[in-house]
Design an enzyme around this catalytic site. Structure first.
Site, PDB file in Angstrom:
ATOM      1  N   ARG A  63       0.356  -1.502   0.037  1.00 48.72           N
ATOM      2  CA  ARG A  63       0.083  -0.397  -0.301  1.00 48.72           C
ATOM      3  C   ARG A  63       1.106   1.192   0.218  1.00 48.72           C
ATOM      4  O   ARG A  63       1.004   2.130   0.663  1.00 48.72           O
ATOM      5  CB  ARG A  63      -0.491   0.247   1.114  1.00 48.72           C
ATOM      6  CG  ARG A  63      -1.758  -1.018   1.039  1.00 48.72           C
ATOM      7  CD  ARG A  63      -2.944  -0.981   0.405  1.00 48.72           C
ATOM      8  NE  ARG A  63      -3.994  -2.036   0.103  1.00 48.72           N
ATOM      9  CZ  ARG A  63      -3.992  -2.886   0.603  1.00 48.72           C
ATOM     10  NH1 ARG A  63      -3.027  -3.692  -0.138  1.00 48.72           N
ATOM     11  NH2 ARG A  63      -5.179  -3.908   0.539  1.00 48.72           N
TER      12      ARG A  63
ATOM     13  N   SER B 157     -10.596  -1.663   4.426  1.00 57.32           N
ATOM     14  CA  SER B 157     -10.034  -2.184   5.225  1.00 57.32           C
ATOM     15  C   SER B 157      -9.005  -0.686   6.237  1.00 57.32           C
ATOM     16  O   SER B 157      -8.912   0.348   5.303  1.00 57.32           O
ATOM     17  CB  SER B 157      -8.788  -2.490   5.346  1.00 57.32           C
ATOM     18  OG  SER B 157      -8.697  -3.889   4.530  1.00 57.32           O
TER      19      SER B 157
ATOM     20  N   GLU C  20      -5.102   2.678   7.479  1.00 52.85           N
ATOM     21  CA  GLU C  20      -4.811   2.552   5.282  1.00 52.85           C
ATOM     22  C   GLU C  20      -5.354   3.544   5.326  1.00 52.85           C
ATOM     23  O   GLU C  20      -5.281   4.187   4.033  1.00 52.85           O
ATOM     24  CB  GLU C  20      -5.351   1.028   5.444  1.00 52.85           C
ATOM     25  CG  GLU C  20      -4.714   0.978   4.160  1.00 52.85           C
ATOM     26  CD  GLU C  20      -5.836   0.307   3.204  1.00 52.85           C
ATOM     27  OE1 GLU C  20      -6.936  -0.084   3.322  1.00 52.85           O
ATOM     28  OE2 GLU C  20      -5.825  -0.147   1.901  1.00 52.85           O
TER      29      GLU C  20
HETATM   30  N1  EPU Z   1      -2.130 -13.293   3.305  1.00 49.67           N
HETATM   31  C1  EPU Z   1      -1.342 -14.105   2.831  1.00 49.67           C
HETATM   32  N2  EPU Z   1      -2.108 -15.834   2.189  1.00 49.67           N
HETATM   33  C2  EPU Z   1      -3.647 -15.963   2.435  1.00 49.67           C
HETATM   34  C3  EPU Z   1      -3.508 -14.714   3.446  1.00 49.67           C
HETATM   35  C4  EPU Z   1      -3.533 -13.987   4.268  1.00 49.67           C
HETATM   36  O1  EPU Z   1      -0.187 -13.966   2.791  1.00 49.67           O
HETATM   37  O2  EPU Z   1      -3.110 -16.685   2.155  1.00 49.67           O
HETATM   38  C5  EPU Z   1      -1.715 -11.992   4.401  1.00 49.67           C
HETATM   39  C6  EPU Z   1      -1.860 -11.240   3.878  1.00 49.67           C
HETATM   40  O3  EPU Z   1      -1.211 -10.685   2.901  1.00 49.67           O
HETATM   41  C7  EPU Z   1      -3.342 -10.342   4.260  1.00 49.67           C
HETATM   42  C8  EPU Z   1      -2.792 -11.000   5.589  1.00 49.67           C
HETATM   43  O4  EPU Z   1      -2.360 -11.830   5.700  1.00 49.67           O
HETATM   44  O5  EPU Z   1      -2.512  -8.823   4.099  1.00 49.67           O
HETATM   45  C9  EPU Z   1      -4.430 -11.134   6.179  1.00 49.67           C
HETATM   46  O6  EPU Z   1      -5.462 -11.712   4.903  1.00 49.67           O
HETATM   47  P1  EPU Z   1      -6.843 -11.538   4.921  1.00 49.67           P
HETATM   48  O7  EPU Z   1      -7.248 -12.235   3.411  1.00 49.67           O
HETATM   49  O8  EPU Z   1      -7.257 -11.363   6.306  1.00 49.67           O
HETATM   50  O9  EPU Z   1      -7.339 -10.548   4.826  1.00 49.67           O
HETATM   51  P2  EPU Z   1      -7.178  -8.766   5.466  1.00 49.67           P
HETATM   52  O10 EPU Z   1      -5.915  -8.638   5.638  1.00 49.67           O
HETATM   53  O11 EPU Z   1      -8.893  -8.295   5.945  1.00 49.67           O
HETATM   54  C10 EPU Z   1      -6.454  -7.826   3.625  1.00 49.67           C
HETATM   55  C11 EPU Z   1      -6.393  -6.449   2.250  1.00 49.67           C
HETATM   56  C12 EPU Z   1      -7.120  -6.271   1.940  1.00 49.67           C
HETATM   57  C13 EPU Z   1      -7.774  -7.473   0.736  1.00 49.67           C
HETATM   58  C14 EPU Z   1      -7.524  -8.759   1.509  1.00 49.67           C
HETATM   59  C15 EPU Z   1      -7.891  -9.715   0.624  1.00 49.67           C
HETATM   60  C16 EPU Z   1      -5.289  -5.050   4.195  1.00 49.67           C
HETATM   61  C17 EPU Z   1      -4.964  -3.347   4.856  1.00 49.67           C
HETATM   62  N3  EPU Z   1      -6.001  -5.196   3.563  1.00 49.67           N
HETATM   63  O12 EPU Z   1      -7.363  -7.625   4.100  1.00 49.67           O
HETATM   64  O13 EPU Z   1      -7.689  -5.023   0.737  1.00 49.67           O
HETATM   65  O14 EPU Z   1      -9.248  -7.295   0.599  1.00 49.67           O
HETATM   66  O15 EPU Z   1      -6.484  -8.613   2.572  1.00 49.67           O
HETATM   67  O16 EPU Z   1      -6.921 -10.100   0.154  1.00 49.67           O
HETATM   68  O17 EPU Z   1      -4.033  -5.304   3.586  1.00 49.67           O
HETATM   69  C18 EPU Z   1      -8.387  -2.897   1.126  1.00 49.67           C
HETATM   70  O18 EPU Z   1      -7.667  -3.337   0.943  1.00 49.67           O
HETATM   71  O19 EPU Z   1      -9.352  -2.157   1.535  1.00 49.67           O
HETATM   72  C19 EPU Z   1      -8.477  -3.962   1.677  1.00 49.67           C
HETATM   73  C20 EPU Z   1     -10.085  -4.687   1.397  1.00 49.67           C
END
Ligand code: EPU
Length: 356
Positions: free
Chosen positions: A172, A245, A352
């Site tokens: 980001r 997020s 973010e």
């Molecule tokens: N992760 C992995 N591999 C996986 C799953 C997760 O490396 O298989 C890592 C990712 O790097 C992620 C973190 O673990 O950053 C948590 O993952 P999760 O899927 O729970 O997603 P999240 O933290 O809820 C993030 C993005 C979202 C995006 C989702 C799906 C941020 C701040 N948010 O959310 O982005 O849609 O991953 O990829 O990084 C947004 O930026 O507004 C947003 C919705």
């Protein structure tokens, strides 16, 4: 007809403008002047020194929290074109105007069977902002498909083209975020491919395609799966205001992570097993911990402050639950979360969402 007159005709220029429909939180705030331009020439020819200051450029306002009325000028691009440059073999370059809705660009790629953008389906925002914010989802970041970015340098109004390696892309993050206000992105060059290359390794994506022949997918199939995952977890900005997020996922040392596991174990109810803390080991030995888990572990899921609420289905998101939440209510919830996570885990969460 004089050139200047033509520019004034096609441009939208409104004083004391209500920005409610230009920020996905739905904050009812105003700016002194709003200008929406349709061509880069219109942008270049603005009477910059005469405009109310400061000047800021927005995209769809999907990552912004306005903390009050904006005293200056808000600029918005309505430069909307998607052009294909076939490079032969597998590669296709696309040049896309900064004002195109990012998901319209993704949909177009999928319609014509090009791979690369499908995991970024349904991310709110516009193409210009995608190159500034390096938006990302489901194992893909904008930088993976960006070949170059065309900008206007506001120090001398020259057209400047950056190649991707010059843009210092990170999580980001990009050079643009550190050169605040200097460059205005006018178009982005994307590199897509016809070559079969679905990216299914991020948690949940493969599962969403269960039963499908994974050797015969189309970009549209993957897009549909991603849309399904997002709809189940994230609020639809048309129905409930949010900026996706709210916080970035923190990256900490392995030693710090082990301390967090110990803290989590000490919080477990007597007799019940220690919870396993979800995490992702990064290649440099550090550990990424989902901010959503940290927030949830301290009981913030569904927490309310006035009209603001921590979204039940995804605690990384703060929503404008009442439709009339104030910036102060949102920021009080934000501060409460940041300080409890700092006290409990020694982790500093960073928003973010950009505060204006
Ligand atoms: N992760 C992995 N591999 C996986 C799953 C997760 O490396 O298989 C890592 C990712 O790097 C992620 C973190 O673990 O950053 C948590 O993952 P999760 O899927 O729970 O997603 P999240 O933290 O809820 C993030 C993005 C979202 C995006 C989702 C799906 C941020 C701040 N948010 O959310 O982005 O849609 O991953 O990829 O990084 C947004 O930026 O507004 C947003 C919705």
């Amino acid at each position: 007809m004089p050139r200047f007159f033509v520019y004034l005709c096609s441009m939208k220029r409104i004083e004391n403008y209500d920005l409610s429909s230009h920020n996905t939180f739905g904050m009812k705030i105003r700016c002194a002047l709003y200008i929406e331009y349709e061509t880069v020439e219109e942008l270049q020819n603005l009477p910059w020194k005469e405009l109310p200051q400061p000047i800021m450029h927005i995209g769809a306002g999907s990552n912004l929290l306005f903390t009050g009325d904006f005293p200056g000028t808000v600029l918005h691009s309505a430069v909307k074109y998607i052009k294909f440059v076939d490079m032969g073999l597998d590669e296709v370059l696309m040049t896309v105007g900064a004002g195109v809705v990012f998901d319209d660009f993704v949909a177009r790629c999928c319609e014509v069977g090009l791979w690369g953008a499908e995991n970024l389906s349904l991310i709110p925002g516009e193409v210009g902002a995608s190159a500034v914010q390096n938006i990302g989802a489901y194992g893909v970041e904008a930088k993976d498909i960006i070949a170059g970015v065309v900008c206007l340098d506001t120090t001398d109004w020259s057209k400047t083209i950056f190649k991707t390696p010059e843009l210092a892309y990170g999580y980001r993050d990009s050079m643009f975020k550190h050169a605040k206000g200097r460059y205005i992105v006018t178009s982005v060059l994307f590199r897509l491919t016809r070559k079969y290359s679905p990216k299914l390794d991020y948690g949940g994506v493969r599962a969403a395609l269960e039963g499908r022949d994974l050797t015969a997918l189309t970009p549209a199939d993957v897009r549909d799966a991603i849309i399904g995952i997002r709809r189940a977890k994230l609020p639809d900005p048309a129905e409930k205001g949010s900026a996706g997020s709210f916080f970035k996922n923190p990256v900490i040392s392995r030693e710090h992570f082990e301390r967090i596991e110990a803290v989590a174990a000490s919080h477990a109810a007597a007799g019940s097993p220690a919870p396993s803390v979800p995490h992702f080991d990064l290649p440099d030995g550090t550990v990424k911990v989902p901010a959503a888990w940290l927030i949830d572990s301290l009981g913030f899921r569904g927490a309310v402050n006035g009209g603001a609420k921590v979204y039940e289905k995804q605690p990384l998101v703060i929503v404008n639950e009442s439709g009339s939440a104030t910036p102060e209510e949102i920021m009080a919830l934000e501060q409460d979360i940041i300080s409890k996570i700092r006290e409990t885990y020694g982790i500093e969460l960073h928003p973010e969402v950009e505060h204006i």
